[in-house]
Design a protein around this motif. Sequence first.
Motif, mmCIF file in Angstrom:
data_model
loop_
_atom_site.group_PDB
_atom_site.id
_atom_site.type_symbol
_atom_site.label_atom_id
_atom_site.label_comp_id
_atom_site.label_asym_id
_atom_site.label_seq_id
_atom_site.Cartn_x
_atom_site.Cartn_y
_atom_site.Cartn_z
ATOM 1 N N ALA A 21 0.833 -1.145 -0.066
ATOM 2 C CA ALA A 21 0.084 0.000 0.051
ATOM 3 C C ALA A 21 0.868 1.206 -0.187
ATOM 4 C CB ALA A 21 -0.869 -0.214 1.234
ATOM 5 N N LEU A 22 1.763 1.257 0.820
ATOM 6 C CA LEU A 22 2.861 2.501 0.862
ATOM 7 C C LEU A 22 3.666 2.674 -0.520
ATOM 8 C CD1 LEU A 22 4.154 4.433 2.461
ATOM 9 C CD2 LEU A 22 5.787 2.842 3.124
ATOM 10 N N GLU A 23 4.113 1.388 -0.989
ATOM 11 C CA GLU A 23 4.762 1.352 -2.289
ATOM 12 C C GLU A 23 3.878 2.096 -3.310
ATOM 13 O OE1 GLU A 23 7.855 1.006 -2.647
ATOM 14 O OE2 GLU A 23 8.080 0.434 -0.625
ATOM 15 N N CYS A 24 2.534 1.608 -3.470
ATOM 16 C CA CYS A 24 1.555 2.233 -4.339
ATOM 17 C C CYS A 24 1.391 3.772 -4.026
ATOM 18 C CB CYS A 24 0.315 1.448 -4.243
ATOM 19 S SG CYS A 24 -0.090 0.100 -4.806
ATOM 20 N N LYS A 26 3.671 5.724 -2.921
ATOM 21 C CA LYS A 26 4.776 6.173 -3.220
ATOM 22 C C LYS A 26 5.242 6.349 -4.912
ATOM 23 C CE LYS A 26 8.004 4.141 -1.142
ATOM 24 N NZ LYS A 26 9.346 3.631 -0.158
ATOM 25 N N ALA A 27 4.626 5.478 -5.538
ATOM 26 C CA ALA A 27 4.258 5.481 -6.990
ATOM 27 C C ALA A 27 3.447 6.289 -7.559
ATOM 28 C CB ALA A 27 4.092 3.868 -7.401
ATOM 29 N N GLY A 28 2.603 7.162 -6.803
ATOM 30 C CA GLY A 28 1.836 8.178 -7.441
ATOM 31 C C GLY A 28 0.413 7.555 -7.358
ATOM 32 N N ILE A 29 0.053 6.479 -7.010
ATOM 33 C CA ILE A 29 -1.373 5.927 -7.116
ATOM 34 C C ILE A 29 -2.244 6.808 -5.687
ATOM 35 C CG2 ILE A 29 -2.863 3.917 -7.240
ATOM 36 C CD1 ILE A 29 -0.549 2.303 -8.004
ATOM 37 N N PRO A 30 -3.316 7.341 -6.249
ATOM 38 C CA PRO A 30 -3.962 7.924 -5.266
ATOM 39 C C PRO A 30 -4.681 6.796 -4.311
ATOM 40 C CG PRO A 30 -4.657 8.724 -7.247
ATOM 41 C CD PRO A 30 -3.639 7.795 -7.566
ATOM 42 N N LEU A 31 -4.897 7.214 -2.915
ATOM 43 C CA LEU A 31 -5.557 6.209 -2.302
ATOM 44 C C LEU A 31 -6.998 5.850 -2.515
ATOM 45 C CD1 LEU A 31 -4.328 7.537 1.224
ATOM 46 C CD2 LEU A 31 -3.934 5.391 0.194
ATOM 47 N N CYS A 32 -7.709 6.827 -3.206
ATOM 48 C CA CYS A 32 -9.017 6.429 -3.501
ATOM 49 C C CYS A 32 -9.130 5.295 -4.819
ATOM 50 C CB CYS A 32 -9.666 7.689 -4.124
ATOM 51 S SG CYS A 32 -9.040 8.492 -5.403
ATOM 52 N N GLN A 33 -7.960 5.344 -5.523
ATOM 53 C CA GLN A 33 -7.798 4.138 -6.533
ATOM 54 C C GLN A 33 -7.390 3.046 -6.050
ATOM 55 O OE1 GLN A 33 -5.541 5.833 -9.721
ATOM 56 N NE2 GLN A 33 -7.036 7.475 -10.315
ATOM 57 N N LEU A 34 -6.887 2.734 -4.941
ATOM 58 C CA LEU A 34 -6.414 1.508 -4.218
ATOM 59 C C LEU A 34 -7.646 0.530 -3.990
ATOM 60 C CD1 LEU A 34 -3.396 2.730 -2.114
ATOM 61 C CD2 LEU A 34 -3.374 1.597 -4.353
ATOM 62 N N PRO A 35 -7.490 -0.546 -4.098
ATOM 63 C CA PRO A 35 -8.608 -1.597 -3.503
ATOM 64 C C PRO A 35 -8.970 -1.278 -2.068
ATOM 65 C CG PRO A 35 -6.661 -2.984 -3.904
ATOM 66 C CD PRO A 35 -6.427 -1.432 -4.421
ATOM 67 N N PRO A 36 -10.223 -1.543 -1.699
ATOM 68 C CA PRO A 36 -10.345 -1.459 -0.212
ATOM 69 C C PRO A 36 -9.707 -2.508 0.350
ATOM 70 C CG PRO A 36 -12.298 -2.360 -1.325
ATOM 71 C CD PRO A 36 -11.524 -1.957 -2.464
ATOM 72 N N ALA A 37 -9.155 -2.085 1.644
ATOM 73 C CA ALA A 37 -8.497 -2.946 2.576
ATOM 74 C C ALA A 37 -9.473 -3.862 3.306
ATOM 75 C CB ALA A 37 -7.788 -2.280 3.564
ATOM 76 N N PRO A 38 -9.035 -5.130 3.420
ATOM 77 C CA PRO A 38 -9.803 -6.323 3.827
ATOM 78 C C PRO A 38 -10.240 -5.979 5.526
ATOM 79 C CG PRO A 38 -7.613 -6.663 3.690
ATOM 80 C CD PRO A 38 -7.430 -5.661 3.067
ATOM 81 N N ALA A 39 -11.187 -6.610 6.185
ATOM 82 C CA ALA A 39 -11.441 -6.296 7.474
ATOM 83 C C ALA A 39 -10.325 -6.904 8.510
ATOM 84 C CB ALA A 39 -12.655 -6.872 7.800
ATOM 85 N N ALA A 40 -10.466 -6.744 9.755
ATOM 86 C CA ALA A 40 -9.349 -7.070 10.541
ATOM 87 C C ALA A 40 -9.777 -8.623 10.750
ATOM 88 C CB ALA A 40 -9.424 -6.435 11.845
ATOM 89 N N ASP A 41 -10.869 -9.082 10.741
ATOM 90 C CA ASP A 41 -10.969 -10.467 10.737
ATOM 91 C C ASP A 41 -11.250 -11.108 9.575
ATOM 92 O OD1 ASP A 41 -13.490 -9.305 10.109
ATOM 93 O OD2 ASP A 41 -14.687 -10.470 11.353
ATOM 94 N N ALA A 57 -1.360 -3.331 -9.143
ATOM 95 C CA ALA A 57 -1.576 -1.771 -9.213
ATOM 96 C C ALA A 57 -0.198 -1.344 -9.444
ATOM 97 C CB ALA A 57 -2.531 -1.416 -8.234
ATOM 98 N N TRP A 58 0.738 -1.738 -8.422
ATOM 99 C CA TRP A 58 1.996 -0.881 -8.368
ATOM 100 C C TRP A 58 2.739 -1.322 -9.733
ATOM 101 C CZ3 TRP A 58 6.975 -2.948 -8.785
ATOM 102 C CH2 TRP A 58 7.945 -2.180 -8.257
ATOM 103 N N GLU A 59 2.723 -2.754 -10.253
ATOM 104 C CA GLU A 59 3.418 -3.182 -11.520
ATOM 105 C C GLU A 59 2.949 -2.018 -12.546
ATOM 106 O OE1 GLU A 59 2.919 -7.141 -12.273
ATOM 107 O OE2 GLU A 59 4.635 -7.650 -11.004
ATOM 108 N N SER A 60 1.602 -2.105 -12.871
ATOM 109 C CA SER A 60 0.972 -1.298 -13.778
ATOM 110 C C SER A 60 1.457 0.130 -13.941
ATOM 111 C CB SER A 60 -0.368 -1.661 -13.934
ATOM 112 O OG SER A 60 -1.120 -0.893 -12.757
ATOM 113 N N LYS A 61 1.619 0.605 -12.638
ATOM 114 C CA LYS A 61 1.690 2.201 -12.570
ATOM 115 C C LYS A 61 3.350 2.416 -12.800
ATOM 116 C CE LYS A 61 1.500 6.463 -11.201
ATOM 117 N NZ LYS A 61 0.620 7.490 -12.109
ATOM 118 N N THR A 62 4.227 1.481 -12.192
ATOM 119 C CA THR A 62 5.950 1.809 -12.612
ATOM 120 C C THR A 62 6.166 1.129 -13.915
ATOM 121 O OG1 THR A 62 6.136 -0.056 -11.274
ATOM 122 C CG2 THR A 62 5.897 1.955 -9.973
ATOM 123 N N GLY A 63 5.731 -0.135 -14.163
ATOM 124 C CA GLY A 63 6.054 -0.712 -15.493
ATOM 125 C C GLY A 63 7.180 -1.505 -15.079
ATOM 126 N N ARG A 64 7.352 -1.900 -13.769
ATOM 127 C CA ARG A 64 8.262 -2.636 -13.052
ATOM 128 C C ARG A 64 7.939 -4.015 -12.754
ATOM 129 N NH1 ARG A 64 11.401 0.490 -8.781
ATOM 130 N NH2 ARG A 64 12.555 -1.392 -8.663
#
Length: 89
Positions: A21-24, A26-41, A57-64
């Motif tokens: 999530a942090l790497e995404c 840092k790569a410039g992906i806005p939080l609203c575009q990230l998938p929703p985090a799973p519940a604690a349980d 998402a990180w691979e598609s954004k950075t191309g790495r």
Amino acid sequence: MWSAIRSGSDARTRRVQPNWALECVKAGIPLCQLPPAPAADATYREKCQYTWALRRAWESKTGRKIERLTPPGYSDGTAQKRREMRMKD
């Protein structure tokens, strides 16, 4: 990306798994575009699916391409031993 992962060593050495999530972010992906985090349980499967969605998402954004943490066939030996133990019983 973490320097421990890009060190150029082969996949047999132990490495640290990054916070995807942090790497995404840092790569410039806005939080609203990230998938929703799973519940604690949430189940292990749901958490894995979330991690893989972040990795894609990180691979598609950075191309790495993300390097494998374990070499191909890494778990074959242990799986074979487990099968043999089951066959004995």
